[in-house]
Design a protein around this motif. Structure first.
Motif, PDB file in Angstrom:
ATOM      1  N   LEU A  21       0.844  -1.188   0.000  1.00 56.45           N
ATOM      2  CA  LEU A  21       0.000   0.000   0.000  1.00 56.45           C
ATOM      3  C   LEU A  21       0.882   1.241   0.000  1.00 56.45           C
ATOM      4  N   ALA A  22       0.502   2.245  -0.761  1.00 56.99           N
ATOM      5  CA  ALA A  22       1.186   3.536  -0.709  1.00 56.99           C
ATOM      6  C   ALA A  22       0.236   4.582  -0.144  1.00 56.99           C
ATOM      7  N   GLY A  71      -4.405   7.974   7.045  1.00 57.57           N
ATOM      8  CA  GLY A  71      -4.274   7.013   5.962  1.00 57.57           C
ATOM      9  C   GLY A  71      -4.142   5.591   6.480  1.00 57.57           C
ATOM     10  N   LEU A  72      -3.372   5.418   7.545  1.00 59.27           N
ATOM     11  CA  LEU A  72      -3.207   4.088   8.138  1.00 59.27           C
ATOM     12  C   LEU A  72      -4.526   3.545   8.673  1.00 59.27           C
ATOM     13  N   GLU A  73      -5.325   4.416   9.262  1.00 62.32           N
ATOM     14  CA  GLU A  73      -6.610   3.982   9.811  1.00 62.32           C
ATOM     15  C   GLU A  73      -7.552   3.499   8.712  1.00 62.32           C
ATOM     16  N   ALA A  74      -7.379   4.039   7.506  1.00 65.36           N
ATOM     17  CA  ALA A  74      -8.241   3.645   6.389  1.00 65.36           C
ATOM     18  C   ALA A  74      -7.711   2.430   5.639  1.00 65.36           C
ATOM     19  N   ALA A  75      -6.517   1.953   6.025  1.00 64.74           N
ATOM     20  CA  ALA A  75      -5.866   0.863   5.297  1.00 64.74           C
ATOM     21  C   ALA A  75      -6.408  -0.495   5.711  1.00 64.74           C
ATOM     22  N   HIS A  76      -6.341  -1.429   4.789  1.00 59.44           N
ATOM     23  CA  HIS A  76      -6.715  -2.811   5.080  1.00 59.44           C
ATOM     24  C   HIS A  76      -5.515  -3.555   5.662  1.00 59.44           C
ATOM     25  N   ALA A  77      -5.759  -4.435   6.588  1.00 63.82           N
ATOM     26  CA  ALA A  77      -4.684  -5.168   7.248  1.00 63.82           C
ATOM     27  C   ALA A  77      -3.962  -6.123   6.301  1.00 63.82           C
ATOM     28  N   ARG A  78      -4.543  -6.400   5.152  1.00 61.48           N
ATOM     29  CA  ARG A  78      -3.906  -7.369   4.249  1.00 61.48           C
ATOM     30  C   ARG A  78      -2.607  -6.840   3.640  1.00 61.48           C
ATOM     31  N   HIS A  79      -2.396  -5.532   3.672  1.00 64.60           N
ATOM     32  CA  HIS A  79      -1.170  -4.968   3.122  1.00 64.60           C
ATOM     33  C   HIS A  79      -0.028  -5.156   4.124  1.00 64.60           C
ATOM     34  N   ASP A  80       1.005  -5.866   3.725  1.00 70.16           N
ATOM     35  CA  ASP A  80       2.095  -6.121   4.664  1.00 70.16           C
ATOM     36  C   ASP A  80       3.214  -5.097   4.557  1.00 70.16           C
ATOM     37  N   VAL A  81       3.284  -4.369   3.443  1.00 72.02           N
ATOM     38  CA  VAL A  81       4.261  -3.291   3.271  1.00 72.02           C
ATOM     39  C   VAL A  81       3.506  -1.993   3.027  1.00 72.02           C
ATOM     40  N   VAL A  82       3.930  -0.930   3.690  1.00 72.72           N
ATOM     41  CA  VAL A  82       3.316   0.389   3.498  1.00 72.72           C
ATOM     42  C   VAL A  82       4.397   1.381   3.104  1.00 72.72           C
ATOM     43  N   LEU A  83       4.179   2.067   2.005  1.00 72.63           N
ATOM     44  CA  LEU A  83       5.026   3.182   1.594  1.00 72.63           C
ATOM     45  C   LEU A  83       4.345   4.480   2.003  1.00 72.63           C
ATOM     46  N   VAL A  84       5.137   5.452   2.419  1.00 70.65           N
ATOM     47  CA  VAL A  84       4.616   6.791   2.686  1.00 70.65           C
ATOM     48  C   VAL A  84       5.379   7.756   1.787  1.00 70.65           C
ATOM     49  N   HIS A  85       4.632   8.467   0.955  1.00 75.35           N
ATOM     50  CA  HIS A  85       5.264   9.353  -0.025  1.00 75.35           C
ATOM     51  C   HIS A  85       4.592  10.715  -0.010  1.00 75.35           C
ATOM     52  N   ASP A  86       5.382  11.752  -0.266  1.00 76.51           N
ATOM     53  CA  ASP A  86       4.880  13.121  -0.290  1.00 76.51           C
ATOM     54  C   ASP A  86       4.580  13.555  -1.719  1.00 76.51           C
ATOM     55  N   ALA A  87       3.404  14.130  -1.935  1.00 79.36           N
ATOM     56  CA  ALA A  87       3.056  14.646  -3.254  1.00 79.36           C
ATOM     57  C   ALA A  87       4.004  15.758  -3.684  1.00 79.36           C
ATOM     58  N   ALA A  88       4.698  16.372  -2.729  1.00 76.29           N
ATOM     59  CA  ALA A  88       5.676  17.416  -3.049  1.00 76.29           C
ATOM     60  C   ALA A  88       6.913  16.860  -3.738  1.00 76.29           C
ATOM     61  N   ARG A  89       7.009  15.534  -3.848  1.00 83.91           N
ATOM     62  CA  ARG A  89       8.086  14.884  -4.621  1.00 83.91           C
ATOM     63  C   ARG A  89       7.413  14.162  -5.787  1.00 83.91           C
ATOM     64  N   PRO A  90       7.034  14.900  -6.837  1.00 80.50           N
ATOM     65  CA  PRO A  90       6.171  14.326  -7.871  1.00 80.50           C
ATOM     66  C   PRO A  90       6.877  13.454  -8.901  1.00 80.50           C
ATOM     67  N   LEU A  91       8.195  13.539  -9.011  1.00 79.32           N
ATOM     68  CA  LEU A  91       8.883  12.897 -10.126  1.00 79.32           C
ATOM     69  C   LEU A  91       9.741  11.710  -9.701  1.00 79.32           C
TER      70      LEU A  91
END
Length: 237
Positions: free
Chosen positions: A4-5, A91-111
């Motif tokens: 999940l990202a 975002g984590l609260e809305a995530a499903h537990a089935r995702h074992d890896v979570v990425l966190v990315h900032d929209a301010a780094r678009p490329l």
């Protein structure tokens, strides 16, 4: 086993000097948040996306992503919080537990390049619970005692052991959830909130590892940054 990202796009971007949130600022004909989402999905290692939207603009962001044919994974848009840390927690609260890896990315780094995203996910799946992309620091850095127009230098850190960190940062889901739960009280104030999720993991005493970053993943904070990103997008930088 899925990835999940969480794409943070709820910041005001006041330093960019625009009359709309930074994530919706145009870059080459598309808003920053759309560029970032496309890059995450295009990496081929992201199975679902949660986007944190600016206050009152959840539907705008949702419609924007739903209309783009390059966003080919399930997308959930949630309202952001008063700080970046609070937004990631939402975002984590809305995530499903089935995702074992979570990425966190900032929209301010678009490329962000696809291989950077792949590198982070690969390292997490290799058993490193918290992985951060970083670049060597090329400038000499001074530690100071802050305050006043003239600040005394305390030390000159060895820059060979310093890294300027970027996103996406990757985590084993259970570790990131635990780190946010432990640091929950910090999320309410910009003065207390963690500036990145790896900092919350470090506060637990858990190890964080660095993988090579990429100059193309530069953060857009000022108008100059936006101009440089335009050149990068055009292939001239």
């Amino acid at each position: 086993m899925t990835t999940l990202a969480i794409l943070t796009a709820a910041g005001s971007g006041a330093r960019l000097g625009r009359d709309l949130p930074k994530a919706l600022v145009d870059l080459g004909g598309s808003p920053l948040v759309l560029h970032a989402a496309r890059r995450l999905v295009g990496s081929g290692v992201v199975d679902a996306l949660i986007v944190t939207a600016p206050d009152g603009l959840r539907d705008v962001v949702s419609d924007l992503l739903a209309a783009d044919d390059r966003i080919t994974v399930p997308v959930t848009v949630v309202g952001g919080g008063p700080t970046r840390q609070a937004s990631v927690a939402a975002g984590l609260e809305a995530a499903h537990a089935r995702h074992d890896v979570v990425l966190v990315h900032d929209a301010a780094r678009p490329l962000i390049p696809a291989d950077l995203v792949q590198r982070v996910v690969k390292a997490v799946r290799a058993g490193h619970g918290a992985v951060v992309p970083g670049l060597p620091v090329t400038d000499t850095v001074k530690q100071v005692t802050p305050g006043g127009d003239v600040e005394p230098v305390v030390a000159t850190p060895d820059r060979s052991v310093l890294r300027a960190v970027q996103t996406p940062q990757g985590f084993a889901r259970e570790l990131l959830v635990r780190a946010h739960e432990a640091g929950r009280e910090r999320a309410v104030s910009e003065d207390l909130a963690a500036t990145d999720d790896a900092g919350l993991v470090e506060a637990l005493g858990e190890p964080v590892h660095i993988v090579p970053g990429d100059a193309a993943a530069a953060k857009i904070t000022t108008e100059r940054d936006l101009r440089l990103a335009e050149l990068e997008l055009e292939g001239r930088a």
